[in-house]
Design an enzyme around this catalytic site. Structure first.
Site, PDB file in Angstrom:
ATOM      1  N   LYS A 118      49.386  71.546 -12.078  1.00  0.00           N
ATOM      2  CA  LYS A 118      50.216  72.797 -11.695  1.00  0.00           C
ATOM      3  C   LYS A 118      51.216  73.511 -12.732  1.00  0.00           C
ATOM      4  O   LYS A 118      51.431  74.631 -12.699  1.00  0.00           O
ATOM      5  CB  LYS A 118      50.982  72.492 -10.078  1.00  0.00           C
ATOM      6  CG  LYS A 118      49.943  72.276  -9.170  1.00  0.00           C
ATOM      7  CD  LYS A 118      50.714  73.011  -7.713  1.00  0.00           C
ATOM      8  CE  LYS A 118      49.683  72.536  -6.661  1.00  0.00           C
ATOM      9  NZ  LYS A 118      50.117  73.122  -5.555  1.00  0.00           N
ATOM     10  N   LYS A 200      36.101  71.759  -6.723  1.00  0.00           N
ATOM     11  CA  LYS A 200      36.397  71.980  -5.440  1.00  0.00           C
ATOM     12  C   LYS A 200      36.329  73.327  -4.702  1.00  0.00           C
ATOM     13  O   LYS A 200      37.113  74.201  -5.447  1.00  0.00           O
ATOM     14  CB  LYS A 200      37.509  70.976  -5.096  1.00  0.00           C
ATOM     15  CG  LYS A 200      38.088  70.828  -3.709  1.00  0.00           C
ATOM     16  CD  LYS A 200      39.288  69.701  -3.458  1.00  0.00           C
ATOM     17  CE  LYS A 200      40.203  70.240  -2.487  1.00  0.00           C
ATOM     18  NZ  LYS A 200      41.287  69.326  -2.542  1.00  0.00           N
ATOM     19  N   LYS A 203      40.922  78.114  -2.568  1.00  0.00           N
ATOM     20  CA  LYS A 203      41.290  79.475  -1.887  1.00  0.00           C
ATOM     21  C   LYS A 203      41.760  80.435  -3.143  1.00  0.00           C
ATOM     22  O   LYS A 203      42.026  81.495  -3.126  1.00  0.00           O
ATOM     23  CB  LYS A 203      42.535  79.252  -1.117  1.00  0.00           C
ATOM     24  CG  LYS A 203      43.489  78.367  -1.351  1.00  0.00           C
ATOM     25  CD  LYS A 203      44.380  78.064  -0.267  1.00  0.00           C
ATOM     26  CE  LYS A 203      45.417  76.779  -0.545  1.00  0.00           C
ATOM     27  NZ  LYS A 203      45.722  76.137   0.814  1.00  0.00           N
TER      28      LYS A 203
END
Ligand code: TRP
Length: 334
Positions: A118, A200, A203
């Site tokens: 991140k 994966k 969103k």
């Protein structure tokens, strides 16, 4: 004969309201939660405090936190059976997080792979909150003396850290926290992106991602465009046919059919038949969920009742743990 009342094991899990819920969150998490609600005492949290570790638009965050609750309920989570609440409504999460942060090493947090990923994604905004995020997650779990934490494989490291912190604290001050375990259901379908079946469903990749609230037209369009391969056989082969395998997994999860049944059903038929069939199965799966969420979203008083009651209950449990912790570390009683 002596009768022993077996205490139900406690479960805690949460999803960040940092985006709309996806087919991946449903098939990989929420569907399993629904199956757990009778046998366990479950707390399901909308972790808005985790969401602000990266920038959120305030109005969107507020709307999503409430609609996520409506969607949980529409998916079959019963507010009478589970404690469902919004993290920021229970200040004990932040309070315990501060204490636990003082029992967590800088080095441990630096090793978290999600932090490394991140901080690369948000290189212009690497905050202290992003760094200490696993400590807040440990507080979420430990506040409720949780036994089991249903999460995806990507969260295993955070649950391990939580155990380490708990063990350290228990070692210093005598037993305070239940040692939680990651509970990674074997059955949970791992849904991959429709556009890039190697990663994966996320969103942050709206084209490869089906949202629970997508319209039937959007769902069909996304499935018709799903990436496959240049063969023709509908066969499960994760290595060589990642796209088709993902679609088969989704089809089985949506219809309850076995992989063998699905392969037989589409034997001799091309992708042109298979892809829309998967789309239709998902449309039918999500149709009642979408309708029910929309209905619940209209009933603001009901939703408010659910999250207030959930927070009251959670706060009651959280206070017990936090008072114990405050006493053990040497804070003066109020
Ligand atoms: N970190 C989790 C995720 O991003 C969300 C989360 C926060 C969580 N607190 C939790 C999950 C406690 C399980 C238990 O997926």
């Amino acid at each position: 004969m002596e009768e022993k009342v077996m205490k139900k094991k406690r479960i805690f899990s949460g999803i960040q309201p940092s985006g709309e819920l996806t087919l991946g969150s449903y098939m990989g998490a929420i569907k399993n939660w629904v199956d757990l609600q009778d046998a366990y005492e479950c707390l399901y949290c909308i972790v808005d405090m985790h969401a602000i570790t990266v920038r959120q638009d305030p109005a969107t965050l507020r709307r999503r936190s409430v609609s996520q609750l409506a969607q949980y309920i529409a998916c079959g989570l019963d507010p009478k059976k589970n404690i469902m609440f919004i993290q920021s409504h229970v200040p004990q999460h932040a309070e315990l997080s501060w204490v636990l942060g003082c029992y967590t090493q800088f080095g441990e947090l630096s090793r978290m792979t999600q932090f490394k990923a991140k901080s690369q994604q948000h290189a212009d905004n690497i905050t202290a909150g992003l760094f200490t995020y696993p400590v807040l997650m440990a507080a979420d779990i430990l506040l409720y003396q949780t036994d089991l934490v249903p999460v995806g494989e990507d969260q295993r490291q955070h649950v391990e850290l939580c155990r380490d912190i708990a063990q350290r604290f228990n070692g210093l001050y005598s037993d305070t926290f239940t040692l939680p375990e990651a509970f990674i259901p074997k059955m949970g379908a791992r849904v991959m992106s429709l556009g890039n079946p190697e990663s994966k469903m996320s969103k942050s990749d709206p084209d490869g991602c089906v949202f629970l609230m997508d319209s039937p037209e959007d769902i069909m369009r996304k499935f018709k465009r799903a990436v496959t391969d240049c063969e023709t056989a509908v066969k499960f082969d994760k290595v060589n046919k990642a796209g088709i395998s993902n679609l088969l997994t989704i089809y089985c999860a949506a219809t309850g059919k076995t992989m063998q049944q699905a392969e037989e059903e589409f034997a001799g038929q091309g992708y042109g038949v298979f892809k829309p069939a998967v789309g239709e199965a998902v449309v039918e799966l999500l149709r009642p969920i979408r309708k029910e969420s929309q209905r619940i979203m209209q009933d603001k008083a009901y939703l408010e009742g659910v999250y207030k009651e959930g927070a009251d209950h959670a706060r009651y449990l959280a206070t017990k743990t936090l008072s114990k912790v405050y006493r053990k570390v040497g804070f003066v009683a109020k």
